[in-house]
Design a protein around this motif. Structure first.
Motif, short mmCIF file in Angstrom:
data_model
loop_
_atom_site.label_atom_id
_atom_site.label_comp_id
_atom_site.label_asym_id
_atom_site.label_seq_id
_atom_site.Cartn_x
_atom_site.Cartn_y
_atom_site.Cartn_z
N GLY A 87 0.78 -1.22 0.00
CA GLY A 87 0.00 0.00 0.00
C GLY A 87 0.82 1.28 0.00
O GLY A 87 0.27 2.37 0.01
N MET A 88 2.14 1.14 -0.02
CA MET A 88 2.99 2.33 0.01
C MET A 88 3.61 2.57 -1.36
O MET A 88 4.31 1.72 -1.88
N GLY A 89 3.32 3.69 -1.91
CA GLY A 89 3.95 4.05 -3.17
C GLY A 89 5.36 4.56 -2.94
O GLY A 89 5.69 5.04 -1.86
N GLY A 90 6.20 4.40 -3.91
CA GLY A 90 7.55 4.95 -3.84
C GLY A 90 8.61 4.02 -3.29
O GLY A 90 9.80 4.34 -3.36
N LEU A 91 8.21 2.88 -2.73
CA LEU A 91 9.21 1.94 -2.24
C LEU A 91 9.90 1.26 -3.41
O LEU A 91 9.26 0.90 -4.38
N LYS A 92 11.18 1.06 -3.30
CA LYS A 92 11.95 0.39 -4.33
C LYS A 92 12.18 -1.06 -3.88
O LYS A 92 12.94 -1.29 -2.92
N PRO A 93 11.51 -2.01 -4.56
CA PRO A 93 11.58 -3.41 -4.11
C PRO A 93 13.00 -3.95 -3.93
O PRO A 93 13.26 -4.70 -2.98
N SER A 94 13.92 -3.58 -4.80
CA SER A 94 15.28 -4.10 -4.67
C SER A 94 15.97 -3.55 -3.42
O SER A 94 16.74 -4.26 -2.77
N ILE A 95 15.67 -2.32 -3.07
CA ILE A 95 16.25 -1.74 -1.85
C ILE A 95 15.62 -2.40 -0.63
O ILE A 95 16.34 -2.79 0.31
N VAL A 96 14.29 -2.56 -0.65
CA VAL A 96 13.60 -3.19 0.48
C VAL A 96 14.16 -4.59 0.72
O VAL A 96 14.47 -4.96 1.85
N ALA A 97 14.31 -5.37 -0.34
CA ALA A 97 14.80 -6.74 -0.22
C ALA A 97 16.22 -6.80 0.35
O ALA A 97 16.58 -7.77 1.02
N GLY A 98 17.00 -5.77 0.12
CA GLY A 98 18.39 -5.76 0.57
C GLY A 98 18.63 -5.19 1.95
O GLY A 98 19.76 -5.22 2.45
N ILE A 99 17.59 -4.66 2.60
CA ILE A 99 17.79 -4.03 3.90
C ILE A 99 18.39 -4.98 4.93
O ILE A 99 19.36 -4.61 5.61
N PRO A 100 17.88 -6.21 5.08
CA PRO A 100 18.50 -7.08 6.09
C PRO A 100 20.00 -7.28 5.86
O PRO A 100 20.79 -7.19 6.81
N ALA A 101 20.40 -7.51 4.63
CA ALA A 101 21.83 -7.71 4.33
C ALA A 101 22.63 -6.45 4.64
O ALA A 101 23.74 -6.53 5.19
N LYS A 102 22.08 -5.28 4.29
CA LYS A 102 22.79 -4.02 4.58
C LYS A 102 22.97 -3.83 6.08
O LYS A 102 23.91 -3.16 6.52
N CYS A 103 22.05 -4.41 6.87
CA CYS A 103 22.12 -4.29 8.32
C CYS A 103 22.80 -5.50 8.96
O CYS A 103 22.80 -5.63 10.19
N ASN A 104 23.38 -6.38 8.13
CA ASN A 104 24.05 -7.59 8.61
C ASN A 104 23.13 -8.47 9.46
O ASN A 104 23.52 -8.98 10.51
N VAL A 105 21.89 -8.64 8.97
CA VAL A 105 20.91 -9.49 9.64
C VAL A 105 20.46 -10.54 8.64
O VAL A 105 20.12 -10.22 7.50
N ASN A 106 20.48 -11.80 9.06
CA ASN A 106 20.04 -12.89 8.21
C ASN A 106 18.54 -13.11 8.40
O ASN A 106 18.10 -13.45 9.49
N VAL A 107 17.78 -12.90 7.34
CA VAL A 107 16.34 -13.16 7.36
C VAL A 107 16.12 -14.41 6.52
O VAL A 107 16.56 -14.47 5.37
N PRO A 108 15.43 -15.42 7.08
CA PRO A 108 15.33 -16.72 6.40
C PRO A 108 14.32 -16.80 5.26
O PRO A 108 13.88 -17.88 4.90
N TYR A 109 13.94 -15.68 4.71
CA TYR A 109 13.04 -15.67 3.55
C TYR A 109 13.25 -14.38 2.78
O TYR A 109 13.78 -13.40 3.31
N ALA A 110 12.83 -14.40 1.51
CA ALA A 110 13.00 -13.21 0.67
C ALA A 110 11.97 -12.15 1.06
O ALA A 110 10.80 -12.45 1.29
N ILE A 111 12.42 -10.91 1.14
CA ILE A 111 11.53 -9.79 1.41
C ILE A 111 11.00 -9.34 0.06
O ILE A 111 11.66 -8.60 -0.67
N SER A 112 9.82 -9.81 -0.28
CA SER A 112 9.25 -9.55 -1.60
C SER A 112 7.74 -9.72 -1.54
O SER A 112 7.22 -10.52 -0.75
N LEU A 113 7.04 -8.98 -2.40
CA LEU A 113 5.59 -9.14 -2.49
C LEU A 113 5.20 -10.53 -2.99
O LEU A 113 4.09 -10.98 -2.77
N SER A 114 6.12 -11.21 -3.66
CA SER A 114 5.82 -12.53 -4.19
C SER A 114 6.11 -13.67 -3.20
O SER A 114 5.83 -14.83 -3.48
N THR A 115 6.64 -13.35 -2.03
CA THR A 115 6.94 -14.37 -1.04
C THR A 115 5.64 -14.99 -0.52
O THR A 115 4.70 -14.28 -0.19
#
Length: 121
Positions: A87-115
């Motif tokens: 519901g939020m316009g302006g979010l960049k999916p590739s940036i959103v998906a990469g946030i855990p890695a940028k923060c050195n946090v392992n998330v056990p699933y892809a951060i994506s609308l298709s998950t």
């Protein structure tokens, strides 16, 4: 007399069990509100407004990762992320998906609308 001793013993056991249950730490589930609050500092970065995620964003990602210990918590987090980001316009999916890695946090699933959040464990 034996019956009253037996009743007292049973009553004593019930009291001990009740005290143990009351003293046990409460198990709380992650709520969507908590997810939103923890990740709110990430929104500007997720929109491409800044080059690196702010420390408060990474703190929230780490806190959320630590809080979402059970499968149910991770599924709630996944569903909330999908609901909120769709519901939020302006979010960049590739940036959103990469946030855990940028923060050195392992998330056990892809951060994506298709998950498929039902498959998150």
């Amino acid at each position: 007399m034996a019956r009253s001793v037996q009743q007292l013993a049973v009553a004593g056991i019930i009291v001990v069990v009740a005290l143990l249950v009351a003293a046990s730490p409460a198990v709380t589930a992650v709520t969507c509100g908590q997810v939103v609050n923890m990740l709110a500092p990430c929104v500007r970065y997720a929109m491409g407004g800044v080059q690196t995620p702010p420390g408060t964003c990474c703190d929230g990602v780490r806190s959320l990762s630590a809080a979402a210990r059970s499968t149910a918590d991770r599924q709630t987090t996944c569903n909330c992320l999908k609901q909120q980001t769709s519901g939020m316009g302006g979010l960049k999916p590739s940036i959103v998906a990469g946030i855990p890695a940028k923060c050195n946090v392992n998330v056990p699933y892809a951060i994506s609308l298709s998950t498929d959040c039902s498959k998150v464990r």
